[in-house]
Design a protein around this motif. Structure first.
Motif, short mmCIF file in Angstrom:
data_model
loop_
_atom_site.label_atom_id
_atom_site.label_comp_id
_atom_site.label_asym_id
_atom_site.label_seq_id
_atom_site.Cartn_x
_atom_site.Cartn_y
_atom_site.Cartn_z
N ASP A 260 -2.22 -5.49 -14.43
CA ASP A 260 -3.60 -5.93 -14.60
C ASP A 260 -4.41 -5.51 -13.37
O ASP A 260 -4.68 -6.31 -12.48
CB ASP A 260 -3.61 -7.45 -14.78
N GLU B 280 -9.00 -12.27 -16.75
CA GLU B 280 -7.65 -12.67 -17.15
C GLU B 280 -7.59 -12.98 -18.64
O GLU B 280 -6.62 -12.65 -19.32
CB GLU B 280 -7.20 -13.89 -16.34
N ALA C 108 -7.43 -9.75 -20.39
CA ALA C 108 -6.16 -9.03 -20.22
C ALA C 108 -5.07 -9.57 -21.13
O ALA C 108 -4.08 -8.87 -21.40
CB ALA C 108 -5.72 -9.10 -18.76
N ALA D 34 -2.11 -10.25 -18.23
CA ALA D 34 -2.88 -10.84 -17.13
C ALA D 34 -2.02 -11.02 -15.89
O ALA D 34 -0.81 -11.28 -15.97
CB ALA D 34 -3.45 -12.20 -17.57
#
Length: 462
Positions: free
Chosen positions: A198, A247, A250, A254
């Motif tokens: 990430d 996040e 993602a 994440a």
């Protein structure tokens, strides 16, 4: 079984040694800074970055290091981190200029950020679940021992040989740890098969933490209203604020998975550590200053003067494992938090004409508190998440410790600066503020315990 037990204890000793050198490098260099300044013909503002570069990169990258350890395997992360740490230690010991040394220290921080969460994850994996408290006590105790021995090791090498041996010493210890882990630690790790990093989350949290730590570090020199401090804090808010939506976007890739973010037990541990760290870091900074400015101690003598706190911290940490099993994590954390709060109150009562003996009771109580609280809160937090995420959890816990210490130091530095001279007014006011912040951490710990007890007594639903 018996041979395996011997192997495990050898591995645990090796990982404890690795943690020792990581922690030792935070404090051993401090006493050597004046000699480095003279050797390189530079100034204290520049040479101070020998300490800052290591602490900054370590604190900022430790969450990323934990996530990488869980993704690619803790052994792999440990070997890579140890290799970087040892290589940069050797390069730092041979540094021809202060710039070279500062760069190598920053890269040592990268190595340490990869090693620490990997070590924590491997330690919890090696020991059975009923001995999880021993894992936390071992790692935090080794770190406390490293912090306590740092000024002594740094002072001996600087006075008798050269400060360069502070760094050279890391190489054989890291090599020993790598050899033992390679031969003795064989884990069935659940690694992320996707291995997608990430990058957006790493960038956001790193930018936010760098800005926060630098801004708080410069408060003493620039002041809270300086545009540079305000800009740093604004960037920190933007970085941390943008991290959460990044996040969510993602998803499973994440940096900090949603399951960890939503874990209330883990969040409770992190918030308590954030608050209690203000007292811990303030004591590490201002007690030696009190000894030097009020008692006339030399830097090495002030380092030795901290032994009642740091040695007690290390000893109690090693004994926290059995207590964790007997008392339970939450009760032991509350006891530790209460001792840290009491220590701040004791320090605030010390007068300007007091001798060294007036500091010792507070330091002993502080050592008991730190040794009880940090291993327990770390273990409670790390073991509350899935086993495949323990290295990440360990990295997050340590990040909250550093962030809490930086915030606490920023606030107490303001109080000290506003009351200088005389020093003792700032000393008392600063520790009264630390006691207030520590009370918040104590309250969080009590709520944590109360919630757990209520949950345990609640009737099961069918």
């Amino acid at each position: 079984m018996e041979a395996g037990t011997r192997t495990n204890w050898t591995a645990l000793f090796a990982m404890g040694a690795a943690v020792f050198v990581i922690a030792n490098d935070f404090s051993a260099v401090n006493v050597a800074l004046p000699t480095m300044e003279s050797d390189f013909h530079t100034n204290i503002n520049t040479i101070q970055w020998v300490v800052n570069a290591y602490a900054l990169t370590f604190g900022v990258l430790i969450v990323t290091g934990g996530r990488l350890a869980d993704m690619f395997g803790r052994r792999v992360s440990f070997f890579v981190g140890a290799g970087i740490f040892a290589l940069m230690s050797a390069a730092g010991g041979a540094a021809p200029t202060e710039t070279w040394l500062i760069v190598t220290r920053a890269l040592m921080g990268v190595g340490g950020a990869l090693m620490w969460p990997a070590i924590l994850g491997m330690t919890y994996a090696i020991l059975p679940e009923d001995k999880a408290g021993l894992a936390g006590g071992l790692i935090i105790g080794a770190a406390g021992l490293g912090n306590a021995a740092g000024p002594l090791i740094g002072g001996v090498f600087t006075d008798l040989l050269t400060w360069r041996w502070i760094f050279f010493l890391n190489v054989p210890i890291a090599a020993f740890a790598v050899a033992v882990v390679w031969s003795s630690v064989h884990l069935d790790e659940v690694a992320d098969a996707d291995h997608k990093i990430d990058y957006a989350g790493v960038t956001a949290i790193s930018l936010g933490l760098v800005s926060l730590l630098i801004g708080l570090d410069q408060v003493d020199d620039w002041g809270w209203t300086d545009p540079r401090v305000l800009a740093m804090l604004a960037i920190a808010v933007i970085g941390v604020g943008s991290f959460l939506p990044l996040e969510r976007r993602a998803g499973r890739h994440a940096l900090i998975p949603s399951a960890v973010m939503r874990n209330r037990n883990f969040a409770g541990s992190c918030v308590a550590i954030l608050c209690m760290s203000a007292t811990f870091f303030a004591a590490l900074l201002y007690l030696p200053q009190f000894m030097e400015s009020q008692l006339g101690f030399s830097p090495l003598e002030s380092g030795l003067g901290m032994l009642p706190a740091l040695a007690t911290f290390a000893l109690v940490s090693f004994g926290a494992g059995p207590l964790y099993t007997r008392l339970g994590a939450k009760r032991l954390a509350v006891i530790g938090a209460g001792c840290m709060t009491a220590a701040a109150i004791l320090f605030s009562l010390v007068g300007g004409d007091a001798g060294y003996g007036a500091l010792v009771p507070g330091m002993v109580v502080l050592g008991i508190g730190i040794g009880s609280f940090y291993p327990t809160a770390t273990t409670a937090g790390v073991t509350s998440v899935d086993e495949s995420q323990t290295s990440l959890a360990g990295g997050i816990v340590y990040m909250f410790q550093i962030a809490g210490g930086s915030i606490g130091l920023g606030l107490t530095t303001t109080v000290f600066s506003a009351n200088m001279p005389p020093f003792i007014d700032g000393f008392q006011a600063g520790f009264r503020l630390d006691a207030a912040i520590a009370l918040v951490g104590l309250a969080v710990s009590v709520l944590f315990v109360g919630g757990a007890l209520l949950a345990r007594r609640a009737p099961a639903t069918t």
